[in-house]
Design an enzyme around this catalytic site. Structure first.
Site, PDB file in Angstrom:
ATOM      1  N   TYR A  35       0.833  -1.200   0.000  1.00  0.00           N
ATOM      2  CA  TYR A  35       0.000   0.000   0.000  1.00  0.00           C
ATOM      3  C   TYR A  35       0.870   1.252   0.000  1.00  0.00           C
ATOM      4  O   TYR A  35       0.460   2.299  -0.484  1.00  0.00           O
ATOM      5  CB  TYR A  35      -0.947  -0.012   1.197  1.00  0.00           C
ATOM      6  CG  TYR A  35      -2.237   0.747   0.953  1.00  0.00           C
ATOM      7  CD1 TYR A  35      -3.199   0.251   0.088  1.00  0.00           C
ATOM      8  CD2 TYR A  35      -2.473   1.956   1.582  1.00  0.00           C
ATOM      9  CE1 TYR A  35      -4.381   0.943  -0.140  1.00  0.00           C
ATOM     10  CE2 TYR A  35      -3.648   2.657   1.366  1.00  0.00           C
ATOM     11  CZ  TYR A  35      -4.599   2.146   0.501  1.00  0.00           C
ATOM     12  OH  TYR A  35      -5.766   2.839   0.276  1.00  0.00           O
ATOM     13  N   THR A  83     -12.874  -2.549  -5.716  1.00  0.00           N
ATOM     14  CA  THR A  83     -13.075  -1.363  -6.538  1.00  0.00           C
ATOM     15  C   THR A  83     -11.966  -1.258  -7.572  1.00  0.00           C
ATOM     16  O   THR A  83     -10.998  -2.024  -7.551  1.00  0.00           O
ATOM     17  CB  THR A  83     -13.065  -0.097  -5.661  1.00  0.00           C
ATOM     18  OG1 THR A  83     -11.761   0.030  -5.057  1.00  0.00           O
ATOM     19  CG2 THR A  83     -14.109  -0.184  -4.556  1.00  0.00           C
ATOM     20  N   LYS A 103      -3.446   8.412   3.155  1.00  0.00           N
ATOM     21  CA  LYS A 103      -4.662   8.247   3.947  1.00  0.00           C
ATOM     22  C   LYS A 103      -4.493   8.801   5.357  1.00  0.00           C
ATOM     23  O   LYS A 103      -5.438   9.350   5.942  1.00  0.00           O
ATOM     24  CB  LYS A 103      -5.054   6.771   4.006  1.00  0.00           C
ATOM     25  CG  LYS A 103      -5.521   6.200   2.675  1.00  0.00           C
ATOM     26  CD  LYS A 103      -6.709   6.949   2.103  1.00  0.00           C
ATOM     27  CE  LYS A 103      -7.279   6.270   0.869  1.00  0.00           C
ATOM     28  NZ  LYS A 103      -8.398   7.038   0.269  1.00  0.00           N
TER      29      LYS A 103
END
Length: 288
Positions: free
Chosen positions: A185, A223, A192
């Site tokens: 990530y 997604t 984030k």
């Protein structure tokens, strides 16, 4: 004549009392009426977008909704999703362009006159920043990820501020990689974390005009953005296995939480990162 005695009233204790009837708990149904509200949802790419899951809930409650999309290639899909939906309109806008944002919020003013809800469903990091080591993140990739995924919340809120009515609300989308390391990530975890911090600062300042700002930390979701994360399939399965509910949360559950936070149901909540991940984030490990 023998004295007459009235029967004594029985003395009930918790040991001999007649048991009370157990109440039957029915599922609660709450109707949210947003027919007098307006919203701008930014970042819907297709039917799997969490932005669309939120928009569906708003539309179902009668809210009028405007949509912005990143490029013309995304317009046909959004047109299909909103076909037949009353009170909707679409406009192309690059969230990193001040010119586009100025034009977008001029459209909001023309269409609605004011704004009640703002939904930020925007995030991006170059593939090169996800494939390699975090240690090797380039300055360019860092700046792109932080700008698109975090700073746009600030710039969009600034444009929205003159239009947001008292009682209005802003919602964005984050992920638990802001708090713990998620392999591959990388810089998006930092982005984030910045988004969550920005949420608190915006809540502090916009609270003076009665506007709330929160972010939703959704668990792994299938997604378009998830496709850019190497090994996402494995991550998705492991999250479900470790979650207390034994599954992953659904886009519909994200949409329902957003509806709660945006509407008056969430009137006392601001500056928060609210989780909807079937409890996966509370677990350090799961031992069978």
């Amino acid at each position: 004549m023998a004295p007459r005695f009235r029967p004594r009233t029985p003395f009930y204790t918790r040991f001999n009392a007649t048991p009370r009837r157990t109440a039957t708990v029915a599922r609660m149904s709450v109707t949210v009426d947003l027919s007098d509200k307006t919203a701008l949802v930014m970042g819907v790419a297709n039917a799997r977008s969490l932005g669309w899951a939120i928009a569906e809930q708003l539309l179902g409650a009668g809210c009028r909704v405007g949509f912005s999309y990143q490029g013309e290639r995304l317009k046909p899909e959004l047109e299909k999703l909103t076909a037949g939906q009353e009170g909707t309109w679409l406009q192309q806008a690059d969230a990193t362009s001040e010119e586009d944002l100025t034009a977008l919020f001029a459209r909001v003013r023309d269409e609605f006159g004011h704004l009640d809800y703002l939904v930020h469903s925007i995030a991006f990091a170059p593939r090169t920043a996800m494939d390699g080591r975090f240690l090797d993140t380039s300055e360019a990739d860092w700046n792109t990820a932080l700008n698109v995924s975090a700073y746009t919340l600030v710039s969009i809120a600034r444009h929205a501020e003159p239009l947001l009515r008292e009682g209005g609300a802003v919602v964005s989308l984050t992920y638990h990689a802001s708090q713990q390391v998620v392999p591959k990530y990388n810089v998006m975890g930092v982005a984030k974390a910045a988004l969550e911090a920005a949420t608190r600062y915006l809540a502090s300042e916009l609270g003076a005009q009665g506007v709330r700002v929160n972010t939703i930390s959704a668990g792994p979701m299938r997604t378009i953005a998830a496709r850019s994360i190497p090994g996402f399939g494995t991550m998705y399965e492991k999250a479900a296995q470790s979650a207390p509910l034994g599954r992953n949360a659904t886009p519909e559950e994200v949409g329902k939480l957003a509806l709660f936070l945006l509407s008056d149901l969430g009137s006392g909540i601001t500056g928060q990162t609210v989780y909807v991940d079937a409890g996966a984030s509370i677990m350090s490990m799961k031992v069978e």
